[in-house]
Structures are given as structure tokens and as C-alpha cells.
Design a protein around this motif. Structure first.
Motif, short mmCIF file in Angstrom:
data_model
loop_
_atom_site.label_atom_id
_atom_site.label_comp_id
_atom_site.label_asym_id
_atom_site.label_seq_id
_atom_site.Cartn_x
_atom_site.Cartn_y
_atom_site.Cartn_z
N GLU A 223 0.83 -1.20 0.00
CA GLU A 223 0.00 0.00 0.00
C GLU A 223 0.87 1.26 0.00
OE1 GLU A 223 -2.42 -0.48 3.47
OE2 GLU A 223 -3.68 -2.01 2.54
N LEU A 224 1.95 1.23 0.74
CA LEU A 224 2.87 2.37 0.78
C LEU A 224 3.51 2.56 -0.60
CD1 LEU A 224 4.16 4.59 2.48
CD2 LEU A 224 5.88 2.93 3.21
N LEU B 205 7.07 -2.34 -5.64
CA LEU B 205 7.32 -2.89 -4.32
C LEU B 205 8.82 -2.99 -4.05
CD1 LEU B 205 6.19 -3.96 -1.70
CD2 LEU B 205 5.94 -6.21 -2.78
N SER B 206 9.59 -3.37 -5.06
CA SER B 206 11.05 -3.46 -4.85
C SER B 206 11.66 -2.06 -4.64
CB SER B 206 11.73 -4.18 -6.01
OG SER B 206 11.55 -3.47 -7.21
N GLY B 207 11.16 -1.07 -5.35
CA GLY B 207 11.63 0.30 -5.14
C GLY B 207 11.29 0.79 -3.74
N MET B 208 10.08 0.47 -3.28
CA MET B 208 9.67 0.87 -1.93
C MET B 208 10.52 0.17 -0.89
SD MET B 208 7.24 2.89 -0.64
CE MET B 208 8.64 3.62 0.14
N THR B 209 10.85 -1.09 -1.14
CA THR B 209 11.69 -1.85 -0.21
C THR B 209 13.04 -1.18 -0.07
OG1 THR B 209 10.55 -3.91 -0.70
CG2 THR B 209 12.77 -4.10 0.20
N ARG B 210 13.62 -0.70 -1.17
CA ARG B 210 14.93 -0.02 -1.09
C ARG B 210 14.82 1.27 -0.27
NH1 ARG B 210 15.07 -2.08 -6.28
NH2 ARG B 210 14.33 -0.14 -7.26
N VAL B 211 13.75 2.02 -0.47
CA VAL B 211 13.57 3.27 0.29
C VAL B 211 13.39 2.94 1.77
CG1 VAL B 211 12.07 5.27 0.67
CG2 VAL B 211 12.65 4.57 -1.67
N VAL B 212 12.56 1.96 2.07
CA VAL B 212 12.32 1.59 3.47
C VAL B 212 13.60 1.06 4.11
CG1 VAL B 212 11.06 -0.02 4.99
CG2 VAL B 212 9.82 1.33 3.27
N ASN B 213 14.41 0.35 3.37
CA ASN B 213 15.70 -0.10 3.90
C ASN B 213 16.55 1.10 4.35
OD1 ASN B 213 15.23 -2.83 3.54
ND2 ASN B 213 16.30 -2.93 1.57
N ARG B 214 16.59 2.14 3.52
CA ARG B 214 17.36 3.35 3.90
C ARG B 214 16.76 4.00 5.13
NH1 ARG B 214 17.04 4.64 -1.68
NH2 ARG B 214 15.67 6.39 -1.23
N LEU B 215 15.43 4.13 5.15
CA LEU B 215 14.77 4.76 6.30
C LEU B 215 14.94 3.93 7.57
CD1 LEU B 215 11.52 5.92 4.46
CD2 LEU B 215 13.37 7.38 5.31
N GLU B 216 14.95 2.63 7.41
CA GLU B 216 15.14 1.74 8.57
C GLU B 216 16.54 1.91 9.15
OE1 GLU B 216 13.30 -2.67 9.37
OE2 GLU B 216 14.40 -2.36 7.51
N LYS B 217 17.54 2.02 8.28
CA LYS B 217 18.93 2.21 8.73
C LYS B 217 19.10 3.52 9.49
CE LYS B 217 21.05 -0.66 5.24
NZ LYS B 217 21.68 -0.71 3.92
N LYS C 129 5.60 -7.56 10.99
CA LYS C 129 4.72 -8.51 10.31
C LYS C 129 3.28 -8.01 10.38
CE LYS C 129 6.48 -12.50 8.87
NZ LYS C 129 6.34 -12.87 7.48
N CYS C 130 2.54 -8.21 9.30
CA CYS C 130 1.12 -7.85 9.30
C CYS C 130 0.38 -8.81 10.21
CB CYS C 130 0.54 -7.95 7.88
SG CYS C 130 1.19 -6.75 6.75
N GLN C 131 -0.40 -8.29 11.12
CA GLN C 131 -1.16 -9.13 12.04
C GLN C 131 -2.33 -9.81 11.36
OE1 GLN C 131 -0.12 -9.85 15.16
NE2 GLN C 131 1.67 -8.68 14.50
N GLU C 132 -2.81 -9.22 10.25
CA GLU C 132 -3.99 -9.75 9.56
C GLU C 132 -3.72 -11.08 8.88
OE1 GLU C 132 -2.73 -6.53 8.64
OE2 GLU C 132 -3.90 -5.65 10.27
N ASP C 133 -2.55 -11.23 8.24
CA ASP C 133 -2.31 -12.47 7.50
C ASP C 133 -0.93 -13.08 7.76
OD1 ASP C 133 -0.51 -10.97 6.02
OD2 ASP C 133 -1.77 -10.86 4.26
N LEU C 134 -0.08 -12.39 8.46
CA LEU C 134 1.26 -12.84 8.84
C LEU C 134 2.15 -13.16 7.64
CD1 LEU C 134 0.42 -15.08 11.94
CD2 LEU C 134 1.20 -12.71 11.90
N ARG C 135 1.72 -12.84 6.42
CA ARG C 135 2.57 -13.04 5.24
C ARG C 135 3.23 -11.73 4.84
NH1 ARG C 135 -0.83 -14.80 0.68
NH2 ARG C 135 -2.34 -13.53 1.78
N GLY C 136 2.48 -10.65 4.93
CA GLY C 136 2.98 -9.36 4.49
C GLY C 136 3.71 -8.62 5.60
N TRP C 137 4.27 -7.48 5.20
CA TRP C 137 5.00 -6.64 6.13
C TRP C 137 4.40 -5.25 6.14
CZ3 TRP C 137 8.86 -8.16 9.38
CH2 TRP C 137 9.39 -9.43 9.17
N ASN C 138 4.42 -4.64 7.31
CA ASN C 138 4.04 -3.25 7.47
C ASN C 138 5.31 -2.41 7.63
OD1 ASN C 138 1.20 -3.45 7.51
ND2 ASN C 138 1.23 -4.06 9.65
N ALA C 139 5.25 -1.20 7.13
CA ALA C 139 6.26 -0.20 7.47
C ALA C 139 5.62 0.64 8.57
CB ALA C 139 6.58 0.66 6.26
N VAL C 140 6.38 0.89 9.62
CA VAL C 140 5.87 1.61 10.78
C VAL C 140 6.77 2.82 11.04
CG1 VAL C 140 5.25 1.45 13.22
CG2 VAL C 140 5.09 -0.59 11.76
#
Length: 153
Positions: A66-67, A75-87, A95-106
Motif C-alpha cells: 500500500e505504501l 514494491l522493490s523500489g519501496m523496499t529499497r527506500v524503506v531499507n534506507r529509512l530503517e537504517k 509482520k502484518c497481524q492480519e495475514d502474517l505473510r505481508g509486512w508493514n512499514a511503521v
């Protein structure tokens, strides 16, 4: 008769100018705002935008997919951005609580503070490059027209 079966009508001079100006804005505006933000606040637009969307989301969290959609990234581009923001400590993944397969950015508290610090540079840039140039125009009508353009199949 379906639209694609109707005879094509060439653009007139005014229509052609509008289409070209809109294409130019779509390419130039992100670069202009990014340059202002990096020069003023050090936070690139590519990092500001996901922090902004996360700050507006319930519990400051969004599914990565969604982000990515909100930021107009793959999704791969967003993952790279989130990796930088996470660092930098601005975002965490959970982990998403709804299905435990996806990931949330917080968005973290540090991320919210960084967003608030960068907000004045973003606001000043948007005012200078967009709103100051549209003074005297009907912004509500322009917004509605652009929304139709963006959502027409």
C-alpha cells in the motif's frame, strides 16, 4: 460507438501546449522539490513522501504494498527506500497481524520528528513551485480536473 472506434481528432494548438506543459511539470516538479529539500533540510523527496504517508496512516503503519502504491513506486523500489529509512531509525518493519505473510512499514518517533523537521522545506518548495504560480486560479476546479485525469481508465 466506443471511444477507441471514434475518429481521432488532432490536438489543437492550445490542447497540445497543455499536454506538453503537463508532461513537463510531471517530470520537472519532483526534481525541483527534491533539490530544494535536499538543499534546505537534507531529506530527499523520495524519503519524505513515505514518511508523510505513514504519518497520516492509522497507527502510523501501512502495508509495504500500500505504501508503494501511495508513493507511486514498485514494491522493490519501496523496499529499497524503506531499507534506507530503517537504517536511519525512521521506520521499522513489522509482520502484518492480519495475514502474517505481508509486512508493514511503521513510522518511528524519530521518523516523525525527522518529517516534522523537513516539513517547512517541503511546504516552502510546494508554495514556490506550484501554488504561487497558480494564484488567482480556481484551485478546487483544477484539483477536480486533475483527479479526473488521474483516475480515467
Amino acid at each position: 460507438m466506443p471511444y477507441d472506434e471514434q475518429p481521432l481528432r488532432p490536438l489543437d494548438q492550445t490542447e497540445e501546449a497543455l499536454v506538453r506543459a503537463l508532461a513537463h511539470v510531471m517530470m520537472a516538479l519532483p526534481r525541483l522539490v527534491d533539490a530544494d529539500m535536499v538543499g534546505d533540510g537534507g531529506l530527499p523527496l523520495s524519503e519524505y513522501t513515505p514518511l508523510m504517508f505513514l504519518s497520516e496512516a492509522p497507527h502510523r503503519r501501512m502495508r509495504m504494498s500500500e505504501l508503494a502504491t501511495a508513493c507511486n513506486l514498485s514494491l522493490s523500489g519501496m523496499t529499497r527506500v524503506v531499507n534506507r529509512l530503517e537504517k536511519q531509525g525512521f521506520v521499522q518493519r513489522a509482520k502484518c497481524q492480519e495475514d502474517l505473510r505481508g509486512w508493514n512499514a511503521v513510522l518511528t518517533d524519530d521518523g516523525l520528528a525527522r518529517l516534522q523537521e523537513a516539513w517547512p522545506a517541503h511546504l516552502a518548495s510546494i508554495r514556490r513551485h506550484v501554488l504561487d504560480n497558480l494564484a488567482g486560479h480556481d484551485l478546487a476546479a483544477l484539483t477536480a480536473a486533475l483527479e479526473r485525469v488521474a483516475t480515467t481508465p
